[in-house]
Design a protein around this motif. Structure first.
Motif, mmCIF file in Angstrom:
data_model
loop_
_atom_site.group_PDB
_atom_site.id
_atom_site.type_symbol
_atom_site.label_atom_id
_atom_site.label_comp_id
_atom_site.label_asym_id
_atom_site.label_seq_id
_atom_site.Cartn_x
_atom_site.Cartn_y
_atom_site.Cartn_z
ATOM 1 N N SER A 130 -12.248 5.718 -4.865
ATOM 2 C CA SER A 130 -12.196 5.227 -3.376
ATOM 3 C C SER A 130 -13.326 4.882 -2.506
ATOM 4 O O SER A 130 -13.360 5.696 -1.533
ATOM 5 C CB SER A 130 -10.920 5.586 -3.072
ATOM 6 O OG SER A 130 -9.763 5.495 -4.141
ATOM 7 N N THR A 185 -6.846 1.157 -2.975
ATOM 8 C CA THR A 185 -6.105 0.336 -2.227
ATOM 9 C C THR A 185 -5.443 -0.593 -3.527
ATOM 10 O O THR A 185 -4.197 -0.940 -3.503
ATOM 11 C CB THR A 185 -6.618 -0.706 -1.555
ATOM 12 O OG1 THR A 185 -7.865 -1.063 -2.133
ATOM 13 C CG2 THR A 185 -7.208 -0.152 -0.198
ATOM 14 N N ILE A 204 -4.180 1.518 2.330
ATOM 15 C CA ILE A 204 -4.539 2.930 2.584
ATOM 16 C C ILE A 204 -4.811 3.138 4.011
ATOM 17 O O ILE A 204 -5.787 2.665 4.668
ATOM 18 C CB ILE A 204 -5.759 3.409 1.742
ATOM 19 C CG1 ILE A 204 -5.396 3.117 0.318
ATOM 20 C CG2 ILE A 204 -5.695 4.978 1.920
ATOM 21 C CD1 ILE A 204 -4.361 3.949 -0.453
HETATM 22 C C1 GLC Z 1 -12.995 4.328 2.566
HETATM 23 C C2 GLC Z 1 -13.644 3.543 1.279
HETATM 24 C C3 GLC Z 1 -12.733 2.688 0.434
HETATM 25 C C4 GLC Z 1 -11.324 3.173 0.489
HETATM 26 C C5 GLC Z 1 -10.840 3.802 1.837
HETATM 27 C C6 GLC Z 1 -9.397 4.489 1.749
HETATM 28 O O1 GLC Z 1 -12.968 3.143 3.272
HETATM 29 O O2 GLC Z 1 -14.816 2.905 1.489
HETATM 30 O O3 GLC Z 1 -13.250 2.341 -0.582
HETATM 31 O O4 GLC Z 1 -10.330 2.392 -0.070
HETATM 32 O O5 GLC Z 1 -11.962 4.599 2.340
HETATM 33 O O6 GLC Z 1 -9.471 5.701 0.883
#
Ligand code: GLC
Length: 439
Positions: A130, A185, A204
């Motif tokens: 993520s 996400t 998220i």
């Molecule tokens: C940060 C990351 C993104 C992720 C989010 C939630 O913004 O860059 O990729 O989805 O955190 O964890």
């Protein structure tokens, strides 16, 4: 009302403006123009609900990561996942990337042993990673930049699936096939959609914050795909369509050729910032970037509140319910602590006001962006939409989800009844396993 409260207000007019600007920025990002939204094609589409089999997922999005085993039974049903949690120590997220990936692979080995999964059987794995990744295929993508305090060296600009495969090989795990790479996400959207076909947004709001949604492939600029992979995606698309026609399946969600877009909304920068936001940004390890994330996510909310409280109190900070030492130190006041104080009877009224204004602003900004995504997909809001949301802030911050729903109501009026926000706990890993099944 204390004057500072004004700095944090997001009025009914503001939410409309944010929503409009966000949509414009989405469109720019999709067509390959300069935009604070990366709008990354993920090569993933929504599942059919018919996927079956045993899959593993490794879900990395913060210092805690999880490995899980999931049995998909088809017809939108799945068994209870078997999960193990692991912690990446500070040294591992700021040290060498090779060491970090070695730790992931070694943890997977432990998991497989514990779950008595043989090293002979071929196992398909979904890798939830993520961070902003430029995806070049369903199981390949290069890290654009780290977020959320990660700094491991030698990873930015590299294909993270290759790095992971190399680490698996060093552990002798040759039977693992990394079949899919997904953002959290995307995992959250896919996991919810597996059981609820109306789910078309994954969000998220935890340590970091971000969202994704399905977009018509024809609306995504060719320049955003790498040609080789674009062809792969097209032929995969055609194969799926043929299979659907042959099986007589005609679920509305698969009518058009679509691909889920990872918006990377944390980087949205068309927001009015105040003196505290600027101060936080300037002192951060990524100044000028992740502007929305710094106003909305759990990594930063405590720090925004701390900066305000420190300012109100001047040098001699004294608020009931707060440890002075915590507030004197950068990032000493955690968002979890905020959650506790927000409902504590003994907390100082000024503190409560500050916490409320910081968290309300976060919820209203997030809701404005969700509204923009819905309007992009369904301008007159004629259909039903489920927004799958996960993350500690959304789940645990008192009143946060209610504030999101309230703002959606302000924006859409009665039609907001067509939007369902659903907590999708731990969907990110489960979703990656489902994507591995689709891939
Ligand atoms: C940060 C990351 C993104 C992720 C989010 C939630 O913004 O860059 O990729 O989805 O955190 O964890």
């Amino acid at each position: 009302m204390i004057p500072i409260e004004k700095y944090f207000q997001v009025s009914a007019v503001d939410i409309r403006r944010i929503s409009r600007d966000f949509r414009a920025e989405m469109e720019k990002g999709l067509t390959g123009r300069k935009s604070s939204l990366k709008m990354i094609p993920t090569y993933v589409r929504r599942p059919t609900g018919d996927e079956k089999g045993v899959f593993i997922a490794l879900d990395l999005g913060g210092t805690n990561f999880r490995i899980l085993k999931l049995v998909l039974k088809g017809a939108g049903r799945s068994g209870e996942p078997r999960t193990m949690k692991f912690v990446l120590k500070k040294g591992l997220i700021t040290g060498s990337g090779v060491k970090m990936f070695d730790f992931l692979a070694a943890s997977l080995k432990t998991f497989l042993k514990k779950n008595k999964m043989s090293s002979e059987d071929r196992i398909r794995l979904g890798f939830t990673f993520s961070f902003p990744v430029n995806q070049t295929g369903i199981a390949s993508g290069t890290l654009v930049c780290w977020t959320k305090g990660f700094e491991a060296s030698g990873v930015v600009g590299k294909d993270v699936v290759i790095l992971f495969r190399e680490a698996l090989a060093r552990q002798g795990l040759f039977n693992i096939e990394v079949a899919a790479l997904a953002n959290d996400t995307v995992g959250t959207l896919v996991a919810k959609n597996y059981e609820d076909p109306h789910c078309d947004i994954g969000v998220i709001i935890g340590t970091g914050t971000n969202a994704c949604y399905p977009e018509k492939v024809t609306n995504i600029a060719e320049s955003k795909f790498q040609i080789r992979h674009c062809e792969e995606a097209r032929s995969a698309d055609e194969a799926i369509q043929k299979k659907e026609i042959a099986s007589g399946a005609s679920r509305p969600r698969n009518d058009e050729s679509e691909m889920i877009i990872n918006i990377e909304w944390g980087n949205f920068n068309k927001l009015r910032r105040n003196v505290y936001d600027r101060r936080l940004d300037k002192a951060s390890d990524n100044p000028g970037r992740q502007i929305l994330e710094k106003m909305v996510s759990g990594m930063y909310l405590g720090e925004v509140a701390r900066l305000v409280l420190a300012d109100i109190a001047g040098g001699g900070m004294r608020f009931t319910g707060i440890d002075r030492k915590h507030v004197a130190k950068s990032y000493g006041f955690r968002t979890e602590e905020m959650s506790g104080l927000a409902v504590s009877k003994s907390a100082d009224p000024v503190v409560k006001v500050v916490l409320d204004m910081v968290s309300s602003r976060a919820a209203r900004i997030a809701a404005s962006c969700m509204a923009a995504i819905i309007t992009r997909m369904d301008p007159r809001l004629t259909k039903t939409h489920t927004i799958a949301i996960d993350g500690s802030v959304y789940e645990k911050y008192p009143g946060f989800s209610m504030k999101v729903n309230k703002a959606l109501k302000e924006l859409f009026g009665k039609r907001a009844a067509r939007i369902k926000t659903a907590l999708a706990k731990d969907g990110s890993g489960k979703g990656a396993a489902i994507i591995a099944a689709v891939a």
